[in-house]
Scaffold this motif. Sequence first.
Motif, PDB file in Angstrom:
ATOM      1  N   VAL A  30      35.452  33.091  20.412  1.00 28.09           N
ATOM      2  CA  VAL A  30      36.675  33.523  19.985  1.00 28.09           C
ATOM      3  C   VAL A  30      37.368  33.828  21.015  1.00 28.09           C
ATOM      4  CG1 VAL A  30      38.023  35.097  18.362  1.00 28.09           C
ATOM      5  CG2 VAL A  30      36.065  34.230  17.657  1.00 28.09           C
ATOM      6  N   TYR A  31      36.793  34.630  21.868  1.00 24.97           N
ATOM      7  CA  TYR A  31      37.339  35.046  23.298  1.00 24.97           C
ATOM      8  C   TYR A  31      36.484  34.210  24.259  1.00 24.97           C
ATOM      9  CZ  TYR A  31      39.444  38.766  20.483  1.00 24.97           C
ATOM     10  OH  TYR A  31      39.953  39.496  19.637  1.00 24.97           O
ATOM     11  N   VAL A  32      36.945  33.194  24.871  1.00 23.52           N
ATOM     12  CA  VAL A  32      36.116  32.396  25.839  1.00 23.52           C
ATOM     13  C   VAL A  32      35.877  32.934  27.278  1.00 23.52           C
ATOM     14  CG1 VAL A  32      36.755  30.331  24.646  1.00 23.52           C
ATOM     15  CG2 VAL A  32      38.020  31.110  26.653  1.00 23.52           C
ATOM     16  N   PRO A  33      34.922  32.586  27.818  1.00 19.08           N
ATOM     17  CA  PRO A  33      34.666  33.027  29.176  1.00 19.08           C
ATOM     18  C   PRO A  33      35.958  32.990  30.263  1.00 19.08           C
ATOM     19  CG  PRO A  33      32.754  31.898  28.600  1.00 19.08           C
ATOM     20  CD  PRO A  33      33.653  31.696  27.584  1.00 19.08           C
ATOM     21  N   ILE A  68      34.274  42.195  32.066  1.00 20.28           N
ATOM     22  CA  ILE A  68      34.426  42.856  33.251  1.00 20.28           C
ATOM     23  C   ILE A  68      35.896  43.293  33.333  1.00 20.28           C
ATOM     24  CG2 ILE A  68      34.935  40.754  34.468  1.00 20.28           C
ATOM     25  CD1 ILE A  68      33.954  42.021  37.024  1.00 20.28           C
ATOM     26  N   SER A  69      36.458  44.613  33.645  1.00 22.56           N
ATOM     27  CA  SER A  69      37.706  45.052  33.616  1.00 22.56           C
ATOM     28  C   SER A  69      38.071  45.291  35.346  1.00 22.56           C
ATOM     29  CB  SER A  69      37.781  46.360  32.901  1.00 22.56           C
ATOM     30  OG  SER A  69      37.338  46.274  31.670  1.00 22.56           O
ATOM     31  N   LYS A  70      39.198  44.658  35.324  1.00 24.45           N
ATOM     32  CA  LYS A  70      39.913  44.784  36.746  1.00 24.45           C
ATOM     33  C   LYS A  70      41.424  45.274  36.550  1.00 24.45           C
ATOM     34  CE  LYS A  70      37.063  41.017  39.003  1.00 24.45           C
ATOM     35  NZ  LYS A  70      37.153  39.744  39.662  1.00 24.45           N
ATOM     36  N   THR A  71      41.672  46.161  37.761  1.00 22.58           N
ATOM     37  CA  THR A  71      43.065  46.409  37.781  1.00 22.58           C
ATOM     38  C   THR A  71      44.080  45.483  37.904  1.00 22.58           C
ATOM     39  OG1 THR A  71      42.332  48.535  38.676  1.00 22.58           O
ATOM     40  CG2 THR A  71      44.479  48.043  38.928  1.00 22.58           C
ATOM     41  N   ARG A  72      45.023  45.328  37.069  1.00 24.11           N
ATOM     42  CA  ARG A  72      46.246  44.570  36.994  1.00 24.11           C
ATOM     43  C   ARG A  72      45.693  43.231  36.650  1.00 24.11           C
ATOM     44  NH1 ARG A  72      47.052  47.022  41.970  1.00 24.11           N
ATOM     45  NH2 ARG A  72      45.971  45.443  43.228  1.00 24.11           N
ATOM     46  N   VAL A  73      44.425  43.174  36.152  1.00 24.17           N
ATOM     47  CA  VAL A  73      43.962  41.682  35.537  1.00 24.17           C
ATOM     48  C   VAL A  73      43.807  42.045  34.053  1.00 24.17           C
ATOM     49  CG1 VAL A  73      42.173  40.113  35.440  1.00 24.17           C
ATOM     50  CG2 VAL A  73      43.087  40.845  37.634  1.00 24.17           C
ATOM     51  N   GLY A  74      43.132  43.050  33.887  1.00 23.83           N
ATOM     52  CA  GLY A  74      42.859  43.465  32.253  1.00 23.83           C
ATOM     53  C   GLY A  74      41.230  43.065  32.167  1.00 23.83           C
ATOM     54  N   THR A  75      41.039  43.152  30.963  1.00 21.87           N
ATOM     55  CA  THR A  75      39.787  43.086  30.470  1.00 21.87           C
ATOM     56  C   THR A  75      39.263  41.681  30.187  1.00 21.87           C
ATOM     57  OG1 THR A  75      39.441  45.359  29.623  1.00 21.87           O
ATOM     58  CG2 THR A  75      37.900  43.875  29.010  1.00 21.87           C
ATOM     59  N   ARG A  76      38.423  41.151  30.881  1.00 24.75           N
ATOM     60  CA  ARG A  76      38.145  39.636  30.937  1.00 24.75           C
ATOM     61  C   ARG A  76      36.614  39.560  30.348  1.00 24.75           C
ATOM     62  NH1 ARG A  76      40.731  36.514  35.801  1.00 24.75           N
ATOM     63  NH2 ARG A  76      42.466  37.089  34.450  1.00 24.75           N
ATOM     64  N   VAL A  77      36.664  38.225  29.669  1.00 27.16           N
ATOM     65  CA  VAL A  77      35.149  37.763  29.288  1.00 27.16           C
ATOM     66  C   VAL A  77      34.236  37.288  30.498  1.00 27.16           C
ATOM     67  CG1 VAL A  77      33.908  36.191  27.869  1.00 27.16           C
ATOM     68  CG2 VAL A  77      36.057  37.397  26.937  1.00 27.16           C
ATOM     69  N   GLN A  78      33.191  37.759  30.504  1.00 28.66           N
ATOM     70  CA  GLN A  78      32.325  37.114  31.786  1.00 28.66           C
ATOM     71  C   GLN A  78      32.010  35.745  31.394  1.00 28.66           C
ATOM     72  OE1 GLN A  78      31.863  38.636  35.016  1.00 28.66           O
ATOM     73  NE2 GLN A  78      30.738  40.557  34.574  1.00 28.66           N
ATOM     74  N   ASP A  79      31.401  35.043  32.545  1.00 29.79           N
ATOM     75  CA  ASP A  79      30.824  33.677  32.370  1.00 29.79           C
ATOM     76  C   ASP A  79      29.331  34.084  31.739  1.00 29.79           C
ATOM     77  OD1 ASP A  79      28.635  32.047  33.460  1.00 29.79           O
ATOM     78  OD2 ASP A  79      30.361  30.885  33.617  1.00 29.79           O
ATOM     79  N   PRO A  80      28.856  33.325  30.664  1.00 25.47           N
ATOM     80  CA  PRO A  80      27.562  33.564  30.099  1.00 25.47           C
ATOM     81  C   PRO A  80      26.362  33.847  31.086  1.00 25.47           C
ATOM     82  CG  PRO A  80      28.730  31.912  28.721  1.00 25.47           C
ATOM     83  CD  PRO A  80      29.373  31.968  30.196  1.00 25.47           C
ATOM     84  N   MET A  81      26.348  33.425  32.396  1.00 21.19           N
ATOM     85  CA  MET A  81      25.412  33.537  33.108  1.00 21.19           C
ATOM     86  C   MET A  81      25.260  35.079  33.581  1.00 21.19           C
ATOM     87  SD  MET A  81      23.688  30.948  34.047  1.00 21.19           S
ATOM     88  CE  MET A  81      22.704  31.365  35.368  1.00 21.19           C
TER      89      MET A  81
END
Length: 235
Positions: A30-33, A68-81
């Motif tokens: 639903v939320y892809v890497p 993973i959360s980053k400033t000015r980027v937001g909360t992002r889905v990590q690569d499955p690795m």
Amino acid sequence: MSIARWAADRPLSNHEQIVRTLGLEILTGVYVPGANLPPEPALLSRFGISRTALREVLKTLSAKGLLISKTRVGTRVQDPMHWNYFDADVLAWKVSQGLDETLRRHLVEVRTALEPQGAALAAQRRTAADLAELRRCIAAMTDPGHDQRSFAQADLDFHVAVGTASGNPMMRSFAAVIEVALLASFSLTSPIDSPALQAQVVAAHAAIVDAIEARNAAAAAEAMRAVIQSGFDRA
């Protein structure tokens, strides 16, 4: 009952329910890497929780390697690795989608890398109590009254007992960590529909115990490899 099964059976807290919902949505695509989760206001509205509670949810998913959360980027889905498949929740969510060929192969590769060495160590370090427990596990697997689940549990108990007999607590913990995947795998390859096949599977496990009792590390390792491979081949 093991901690893992108790945790799976008990009611989930609101925090755990939201973690599970988002975790499953990540694992199912639903939320892809590489994609961002919806912005904070949207998540707050969807789940009806406080900003503090949402941040705890995201922190939990990040600790599992999913986000993973980053400033000015937001909360992002990590690569499955980066996903932690040795996390009980992540593995349970993955298995709940079905034990596909890729997941089964990955499981067998990890088991083959570790369990034969555990059997070899058991041959060197086993005690009389360890042997008694291993023989008890073999007797339990012989029971003709098993269903798929109960035979899978008896099979799992055997592999945990080998890990215990190795004298290495990390070997013992390995089966517990991937318990949900092992139970699913053992259920999928259950031999109970054929008494002859069940007897063959039990005999293959008994060969591991015989080698451990004889303190033959090489034979114990080879017998364990054969059991793992034959289970993979049966599916």
